[in-house]
Design an enzyme around this catalytic site. Structure first.
Site, mmCIF file in Angstrom:
data_model
loop_
_atom_site.group_PDB
_atom_site.id
_atom_site.type_symbol
_atom_site.label_atom_id
_atom_site.label_comp_id
_atom_site.label_asym_id
_atom_site.label_seq_id
_atom_site.Cartn_x
_atom_site.Cartn_y
_atom_site.Cartn_z
ATOM 1 N N HIS A 1 0.999 -1.192 -0.078
ATOM 2 C CA HIS A 1 -0.001 -0.182 -0.172
ATOM 3 C C HIS A 1 0.931 1.368 -0.065
ATOM 4 O O HIS A 1 0.331 2.109 -0.690
ATOM 5 C CB HIS A 1 -1.055 -0.090 1.261
ATOM 6 N N ASP B 1 9.711 5.514 8.187
ATOM 7 C CA ASP B 1 8.962 4.940 9.507
ATOM 8 C C ASP B 1 7.771 5.800 9.705
ATOM 9 O O ASP B 1 7.970 7.218 9.567
ATOM 10 C CB ASP B 1 9.836 4.745 10.573
ATOM 11 N N PHE C 1 -5.584 1.780 4.841
ATOM 12 C CA PHE C 1 -4.839 0.860 5.386
ATOM 13 C C PHE C 1 -4.570 1.329 6.943
ATOM 14 O O PHE C 1 -4.990 2.370 7.151
ATOM 15 C CB PHE C 1 -3.818 0.206 4.773
ATOM 16 N N ASP D 1 -6.578 3.944 9.433
ATOM 17 C CA ASP D 1 -7.221 4.883 8.562
ATOM 18 C C ASP D 1 -8.719 4.749 8.815
ATOM 19 O O ASP D 1 -9.475 6.144 8.764
ATOM 20 C CB ASP D 1 -7.121 4.695 7.170
ATOM 21 N N HIS E 1 0.325 12.560 5.915
ATOM 22 C CA HIS E 1 1.724 12.584 6.423
ATOM 23 C C HIS E 1 2.808 12.281 5.408
ATOM 24 O O HIS E 1 3.631 12.811 5.237
ATOM 25 C CB HIS E 1 1.751 11.940 7.702
HETATM 26 P P1 ITT Z 1 7.222 -1.190 6.594
HETATM 27 O O1 ITT Z 1 7.981 -0.780 7.740
HETATM 28 O O2 ITT Z 1 7.579 -2.412 5.874
HETATM 29 O O3 ITT Z 1 7.483 -0.064 5.640
HETATM 30 P P2 ITT Z 1 4.912 -0.777 7.953
HETATM 31 O O4 ITT Z 1 3.376 -1.467 7.841
HETATM 32 O O5 ITT Z 1 5.385 -1.374 9.290
HETATM 33 O O6 ITT Z 1 5.746 -1.375 6.731
HETATM 34 P P3 ITT Z 1 5.196 1.843 8.877
HETATM 35 O O7 ITT Z 1 6.329 1.446 9.757
HETATM 36 O O8 ITT Z 1 5.684 3.045 8.119
HETATM 37 O O9 ITT Z 1 4.787 0.516 7.909
HETATM 38 O O10 ITT Z 1 3.930 2.285 9.697
HETATM 39 C C1 ITT Z 1 3.561 1.447 10.785
HETATM 40 C C2 ITT Z 1 2.118 1.345 11.039
HETATM 41 O O11 ITT Z 1 1.478 2.558 11.158
HETATM 42 C C3 ITT Z 1 1.451 0.735 9.788
HETATM 43 O O12 ITT Z 1 1.456 -0.692 9.885
HETATM 44 C C4 ITT Z 1 -0.051 1.377 9.979
HETATM 45 O O13 ITT Z 1 -0.580 0.551 11.059
HETATM 46 C C5 ITT Z 1 0.435 2.633 10.612
HETATM 47 N N1 ITT Z 1 0.172 3.685 9.574
HETATM 48 C C6 ITT Z 1 1.313 4.189 8.824
HETATM 49 N N2 ITT Z 1 0.944 5.068 7.685
HETATM 50 C C7 ITT Z 1 -0.397 4.939 8.004
HETATM 51 C C8 ITT Z 1 -1.449 5.393 7.158
HETATM 52 O O14 ITT Z 1 -0.992 6.275 5.979
HETATM 53 N N3 ITT Z 1 -2.750 5.004 7.433
HETATM 54 C C9 ITT Z 1 -2.935 4.334 8.299
HETATM 55 N N4 ITT Z 1 -2.052 3.922 9.137
HETATM 56 C C10 ITT Z 1 -0.765 3.968 8.881
#
Ligand code: ITT
Length: 192
Positions: free
Chosen positions: A11, A68, A147, A150, A175
């Site tokens: 995503h 992150d 995702f 959200d 963001h």
């Molecule tokens: P990677 O570390 O492999 O990039 P991740 O799913 O762990 O994938 P992040 O560390 O960036 O992604 O984000 C941590 C969590 O924060 C992510 O799994 C979501 O639950 C939440 N999150 C981040 N960005 C979001 C968004 O745009 N909308 C909703 N939830 C978000």
């Protein structure tokens, strides 16, 4: 030009490719044959973003970026923060959202923000970019798009959750859009 995005989250990759446009081809970890479990042990978004790109740069020597991100809720002292992906102890977002809602309970103070920090390695130099969107957490899930958290986050000035917005609407204000917009502007000025 090609840039590797240090993520396993499809995503996020789609969102970022849509924001930076066709001038850059964003490759995933799978595209470069990397299935390593890249360490992510920092206590800040910046530390984690840096860990991801340090790892990739030192192993492959490629131009790359990593982010992150997460949700910071004021009434929960910034939680889930860097633990957003596994707040309940698993990656199950139903459980993670349930935990947020139960910890908040009926608390009327529901302000929160999503934050993204991007680390970029370009021509062996490291740079950082940040994006933040303020908003609040509602009491029940709304919407089926997006995702993560959200369905429970409404950005300030809107009456829809991120999950009720089209990808285009979310990508204009999120963001990640803000941080990636800064990254894209920087690349435009600094990449060949
Ligand atoms: P990677 O570390 O492999 O990039 P991740 O799913 O762990 O994938 P992040 O560390 O960036 O992604 O984000 C941590 C969590 O924060 C992510 O799994 C979501 O639950 C939440 N999150 C981040 N960005 C979001 C968004 O745009 N909308 C909703 N939830 C978000």
């Amino acid at each position: 030009m090609e840039l590797v995005f240090a993520t396993n989250n499809a995503h996020k990759l789609e969102e970022v490719q849509a924001i930076v446009g066709n001038r850059f081809t964003i490759k995933s970890l799978a595209d470069i044959g990397c299935s390593d479990d890249i360490p992510e042990t920092g206590v800040t978004f910046e530390e984690n973003a840096k860990q991801k790109t340090d790892y990739l740069f030192h192993k492959y020597g490629l131009d790359c970026f990593g982010d992150d991100s997460g949700l910071e809720i004021d009434a929960l002292n910034g939680e889930p923060g860097v633990y957003s992906a596994r707040y309940s102890g698993s990656r199950d977002m139903e459980r993670n959202i349930d935990l947020v809602l139960s910890r908040l309970g009926d608390n009327p103070g529901r302000t929160a923000c999503f934050r993204t920090v991007i680390s970029l390695f370009l021509n062996k130099q490291q740079y950082f970019f940040e994006g933040v969107i303020e908003g609040h957490i509602i009491h029940e899930r709304r919407g089926a798009g997006g995702f993560g958290y959200d369905p429970i986050f409404i950005p300030a000035g809107y009456d829809k959750t991120f999950a009720e917005m089209t990808p285009e609407e979310k990508n204009k204000i999120s963001h990640r859009a803000i941080a990636v917009g800064k990254l894209a502007a920087f690349l435009k000025d600094n990449a060949d």
